[in-house]
Design a protein around this motif. Structure first.
Motif, PDB file in Angstrom:
ATOM      1  N   SER A 103       0.720  -1.189  -0.041  1.00  0.00           N
ATOM      2  CA  SER A 103       0.087   0.179   0.068  1.00  0.00           C
ATOM      3  C   SER A 103       0.888   1.056  -0.025  1.00  0.00           C
ATOM      4  O   SER A 103       0.391   2.125  -0.704  1.00  0.00           O
ATOM      5  CB  SER A 103      -0.742  -0.115   1.159  1.00  0.00           C
ATOM      6  OG  SER A 103      -1.656   1.173   1.278  1.00  0.00           O
ATOM      7  N   TRP A 104       2.028   1.189   0.669  1.00  0.00           N
ATOM      8  CA  TRP A 104       2.852   2.316   0.830  1.00  0.00           C
ATOM      9  C   TRP A 104       3.568   2.371  -0.529  1.00  0.00           C
ATOM     10  O   TRP A 104       3.677   3.501  -1.254  1.00  0.00           O
ATOM     11  CB  TRP A 104       3.928   2.131   2.038  1.00  0.00           C
ATOM     12  CG  TRP A 104       4.739   3.168   2.204  1.00  0.00           C
ATOM     13  CD1 TRP A 104       4.793   4.280   2.837  1.00  0.00           C
ATOM     14  CD2 TRP A 104       6.434   3.175   1.596  1.00  0.00           C
ATOM     15  NE1 TRP A 104       5.715   5.111   2.771  1.00  0.00           N
ATOM     16  CE2 TRP A 104       6.613   4.689   1.932  1.00  0.00           C
ATOM     17  CE3 TRP A 104       6.922   2.580   0.649  1.00  0.00           C
ATOM     18  CZ2 TRP A 104       8.027   4.918   1.561  1.00  0.00           C
ATOM     19  CZ3 TRP A 104       7.984   2.940   0.508  1.00  0.00           C
ATOM     20  CH2 TRP A 104       8.777   4.240   0.866  1.00  0.00           C
ATOM     21  N   LEU A 105       4.007   1.413  -1.077  1.00  0.00           N
ATOM     22  CA  LEU A 105       4.574   1.359  -2.387  1.00  0.00           C
ATOM     23  C   LEU A 105       3.830   1.931  -3.684  1.00  0.00           C
ATOM     24  O   LEU A 105       4.028   2.780  -4.281  1.00  0.00           O
ATOM     25  CB  LEU A 105       5.306   0.011  -3.086  1.00  0.00           C
ATOM     26  CG  LEU A 105       5.865  -0.084  -4.152  1.00  0.00           C
ATOM     27  CD1 LEU A 105       7.127   0.866  -4.372  1.00  0.00           C
ATOM     28  CD2 LEU A 105       6.249  -1.420  -4.290  1.00  0.00           C
ATOM     29  N   GLU A 106       2.462   1.773  -3.332  1.00  0.00           N
ATOM     30  CA  GLU A 106       1.473   1.865  -4.392  1.00  0.00           C
ATOM     31  C   GLU A 106       1.334   3.640  -4.311  1.00  0.00           C
ATOM     32  O   GLU A 106       1.358   4.277  -5.571  1.00  0.00           O
ATOM     33  CB  GLU A 106       0.048   1.630  -4.109  1.00  0.00           C
ATOM     34  CG  GLU A 106      -0.884   1.832  -5.181  1.00  0.00           C
ATOM     35  CD  GLU A 106      -2.192   1.108  -4.786  1.00  0.00           C
ATOM     36  OE1 GLU A 106      -3.053   1.725  -4.179  1.00  0.00           O
ATOM     37  OE2 GLU A 106      -2.557  -0.152  -5.015  1.00  0.00           O
ATOM     38  N   GLY A 107       1.502   4.300  -3.192  1.00  0.00           N
ATOM     39  CA  GLY A 107       1.392   5.804  -3.158  1.00  0.00           C
ATOM     40  C   GLY A 107       2.609   6.376  -3.621  1.00  0.00           C
ATOM     41  O   GLY A 107       2.510   7.397  -4.242  1.00  0.00           O
ATOM     42  N   ILE A 108       3.678   5.566  -3.318  1.00  0.00           N
ATOM     43  CA  ILE A 108       4.960   6.180  -3.944  1.00  0.00           C
ATOM     44  C   ILE A 108       5.074   6.174  -5.382  1.00  0.00           C
ATOM     45  O   ILE A 108       5.588   7.197  -5.990  1.00  0.00           O
ATOM     46  CB  ILE A 108       6.190   5.487  -3.257  1.00  0.00           C
ATOM     47  CG1 ILE A 108       6.237   5.430  -1.942  1.00  0.00           C
ATOM     48  CG2 ILE A 108       7.552   5.776  -4.095  1.00  0.00           C
ATOM     49  CD1 ILE A 108       6.657   6.998  -1.430  1.00  0.00           C
ATOM     50  N   TYR A 109       4.453   5.073  -6.072  1.00  0.00           N
ATOM     51  CA  TYR A 109       4.332   4.914  -7.314  1.00  0.00           C
ATOM     52  C   TYR A 109       3.599   6.132  -7.993  1.00  0.00           C
ATOM     53  O   TYR A 109       4.005   6.840  -8.945  1.00  0.00           O
ATOM     54  CB  TYR A 109       3.924   3.761  -7.956  1.00  0.00           C
ATOM     55  CG  TYR A 109       4.080   3.400  -9.340  1.00  0.00           C
ATOM     56  CD1 TYR A 109       5.188   2.552  -9.646  1.00  0.00           C
ATOM     57  CD2 TYR A 109       3.292   3.843 -10.333  1.00  0.00           C
ATOM     58  CE1 TYR A 109       5.474   2.538 -11.206  1.00  0.00           C
ATOM     59  CE2 TYR A 109       3.355   3.525 -11.620  1.00  0.00           C
ATOM     60  CZ  TYR A 109       4.578   2.809 -12.083  1.00  0.00           C
ATOM     61  OH  TYR A 109       4.857   2.714 -13.358  1.00  0.00           O
ATOM     62  N   LEU A 110       2.342   6.361  -7.456  1.00  0.00           N
ATOM     63  CA  LEU A 110       1.596   7.371  -7.666  1.00  0.00           C
ATOM     64  C   LEU A 110       2.215   8.537  -8.042  1.00  0.00           C
ATOM     65  O   LEU A 110       1.995   9.525  -8.943  1.00  0.00           O
ATOM     66  CB  LEU A 110       0.351   7.170  -7.000  1.00  0.00           C
ATOM     67  CG  LEU A 110      -0.719   6.450  -7.253  1.00  0.00           C
ATOM     68  CD1 LEU A 110      -1.841   6.305  -6.031  1.00  0.00           C
ATOM     69  CD2 LEU A 110      -1.547   6.828  -8.593  1.00  0.00           C
ATOM     70  N   ASN A 111       3.164   8.995  -6.968  1.00  0.00           N
ATOM     71  CA  ASN A 111       3.402  10.522  -6.413  1.00  0.00           C
ATOM     72  C   ASN A 111       4.678  10.545  -7.776  1.00  0.00           C
ATOM     73  O   ASN A 111       5.030  11.794  -8.245  1.00  0.00           O
ATOM     74  CB  ASN A 111       4.040  10.547  -5.211  1.00  0.00           C
ATOM     75  CG  ASN A 111       2.915  11.059  -4.439  1.00  0.00           C
ATOM     76  OD1 ASN A 111       1.850  11.468  -4.880  1.00  0.00           O
ATOM     77  ND2 ASN A 111       3.192  10.984  -3.168  1.00  0.00           N
ATOM     78  N   HIS A 112       5.442   9.404  -7.743  1.00  0.00           N
ATOM     79  CA  HIS A 112       6.671   9.616  -8.586  1.00  0.00           C
ATOM     80  C   HIS A 112       6.329   9.344 -10.214  1.00  0.00           C
ATOM     81  O   HIS A 112       7.297   9.624 -10.982  1.00  0.00           O
ATOM     82  CB  HIS A 112       7.790   8.906  -8.028  1.00  0.00           C
ATOM     83  CG  HIS A 112       8.438   9.308  -6.657  1.00  0.00           C
ATOM     84  ND1 HIS A 112       9.216  10.142  -6.596  1.00  0.00           N
ATOM     85  CD2 HIS A 112       8.048   9.071  -5.361  1.00  0.00           C
ATOM     86  CE1 HIS A 112       9.745  10.583  -5.388  1.00  0.00           C
ATOM     87  NE2 HIS A 112       8.794   9.897  -4.752  1.00  0.00           N
ATOM     88  N   HIS A 113       5.456   8.579 -10.239  1.00  0.00           N
ATOM     89  CA  HIS A 113       5.319   7.878 -11.834  1.00  0.00           C
ATOM     90  C   HIS A 113       4.008   8.235 -12.584  1.00  0.00           C
ATOM     91  O   HIS A 113       3.933   7.918 -13.558  1.00  0.00           O
ATOM     92  CB  HIS A 113       5.926   6.568 -11.857  1.00  0.00           C
ATOM     93  CG  HIS A 113       7.284   6.219 -11.202  1.00  0.00           C
ATOM     94  ND1 HIS A 113       8.231   6.296 -11.961  1.00  0.00           N
ATOM     95  CD2 HIS A 113       7.429   5.601 -10.141  1.00  0.00           C
ATOM     96  CE1 HIS A 113       9.539   6.118 -11.202  1.00  0.00           C
ATOM     97  NE2 HIS A 113       8.862   5.446  -9.986  1.00  0.00           N
ATOM     98  N   VAL A 114       3.154   8.570 -11.813  1.00  0.00           N
ATOM     99  CA  VAL A 114       1.732   8.956 -12.181  1.00  0.00           C
ATOM    100  C   VAL A 114       1.371  10.232 -12.348  1.00  0.00           C
ATOM    101  O   VAL A 114       0.836  10.872 -13.287  1.00  0.00           O
ATOM    102  CB  VAL A 114       0.818   8.013 -11.712  1.00  0.00           C
ATOM    103  CG1 VAL A 114      -0.770   8.299 -12.182  1.00  0.00           C
ATOM    104  CG2 VAL A 114       0.837   6.544 -11.843  1.00  0.00           C
ATOM    105  N   ILE A 115       1.338  10.906 -11.167  1.00  0.00           N
ATOM    106  CA  ILE A 115       0.830  12.100 -11.028  1.00  0.00           C
ATOM    107  C   ILE A 115       2.116  13.153 -11.539  1.00  0.00           C
ATOM    108  O   ILE A 115       2.988  13.312 -11.092  1.00  0.00           O
ATOM    109  CB  ILE A 115       0.723  12.552  -9.395  1.00  0.00           C
ATOM    110  CG1 ILE A 115      -0.378  11.774  -8.852  1.00  0.00           C
ATOM    111  CG2 ILE A 115       0.211  14.137  -9.349  1.00  0.00           C
ATOM    112  CD1 ILE A 115      -0.698  11.895  -7.586  1.00  0.00           C
ATOM    113  N   PRO A 116       1.789  13.859 -12.557  1.00  0.00           N
ATOM    114  CA  PRO A 116       2.653  14.753 -13.105  1.00  0.00           C
ATOM    115  C   PRO A 116       3.332  15.719 -12.079  1.00  0.00           C
ATOM    116  O   PRO A 116       2.859  16.426 -11.253  1.00  0.00           O
ATOM    117  CB  PRO A 116       1.984  15.551 -14.286  1.00  0.00           C
ATOM    118  CG  PRO A 116       0.793  14.708 -14.261  1.00  0.00           C
ATOM    119  CD  PRO A 116       0.439  14.071 -13.326  1.00  0.00           C
ATOM    120  N   ASP A 117       4.312  15.941 -12.056  1.00  0.00           N
ATOM    121  CA  ASP A 117       4.898  17.023 -11.226  1.00  0.00           C
ATOM    122  C   ASP A 117       5.311  18.175 -11.853  1.00  0.00           C
ATOM    123  O   ASP A 117       4.994  18.489 -13.016  1.00  0.00           O
ATOM    124  CB  ASP A 117       6.768  16.424 -10.675  1.00  0.00           C
ATOM    125  CG  ASP A 117       7.658  16.103 -11.611  1.00  0.00           C
ATOM    126  OD1 ASP A 117       7.482  16.493 -12.868  1.00  0.00           O
ATOM    127  OD2 ASP A 117       8.390  15.688 -11.255  1.00  0.00           O
TER     128      ASP A 117
END
Length: 256
Positions: free
Chosen positions: A223-237
């Protein structure tokens, strides 16, 4: 499943940049290419500029190096090919337009990436306006973007330390690396990748892991890794969002 409602608010970023003459913006694309996405990647070592143009029914990839330009196409669901998925006359105009974007962007390198990175850093510090430095008076461009808020995540609460890195495979996979010590994490304990249908991350725990030593149950780690993936690889920075807006301005397809 990560709660996607736990997002920080979106924020505006305005950047004043020196983009030059924008030659591609002077061309008019056929209606077929009304919705086009642009992506660019820069290889510092080889000074290679890769530009990818995506429309609903195909892609064209450009590689620019030492003043030379090469391209190939991607049809939907297929590999690369030299055959365009579009009519010859429309393809020729698209190639001219995209090639000019690549050439214009190449002339801005590496200064434009430095300016974009600095603007993003200012944004991260809470500022909403960045102005590039110029040596003499010149026409500048004001780019305004909305930067999506990141998902609120906790720091790593397990034992040891973790990091993540890209690994080989389809759908942009990453590995979560762990170590019980303070050294650089090097033991893969889980993986995450992007589901091509839902466009959301999927995760899996790797076999043979001592989760007691890790200090968190496998389901909590995933669950923690899923959030990290969303922030770094899905949600545009901020940096990626601004770069996309710069390419759109060079091509004349942004809403000025």
């Amino acid at each position: 499943m990560t709660d996607l409602s736990l997002r920080l608010p979106n924020r505006r970023l305005r950047a004043v940049l020196n983009l030059g003459p924008k030659n591609a913006a002077k061309l008019t694309l056929p209606e077929r290419f009304a919705a086009v996405d642009l992506f660019v990647d820069w290889d510092d070592a080889d000074e290679l500029n890769t530009l990818i143009v995506t429309v609903d029914d195909g892609q064209v990839h450009f590689e620019l190096h030492d003043g030379q330009i090469e391209h190939h196409y991607h049809h939907l669901g297929g590999g690369d090919t030299t055959v365009s998925p579009w009519p010859a006359d429309e393809t020729e105009l698209l190639l001219t337009w995209a090639g000019q974007i690549g050439a214009d962007f190449q002339l801005l390198m590496p200064r434009i990436l430095d300016d974009i990175a600095e603007a993003a850093a200012w944004h991260d510090e809470g500022y909403d306006l960045y102005v590039c430095e110029v040596e003499e008076p010149t026409q500048l461009d004001l780019i305004e973007v909305e930067v999506e808020g990141e998902l609120m995540t906790l720091p790593w609460l397990g034992a040891g330390t973790v990091t993540h890195e890209h690994i080989e495979g389809e759908d942009h996979p990453i590995a979560l690396l762990w170590t019980p010590l303070t050294a650089e994490p090097d033991q893969p304990i889980a993986e995450a990748w992007l589901d091509s249908v839902t466009e959301l991350p999927r995760t899996k725990a790797l076999p043979g892991i001592d989760w007691t030593a890790v200090g968190m149950p496998a389901d909590e780690v995933l669950s923690w890794l899923e959030g990290i993936y969303l922030n770094h690889h899905v949600i545009p920075d901020a940096e990626g969002t601004l770069l996309t807006a710069v390419l759109a301005r060079l091509g004349g397809i942004d809403a000025v």
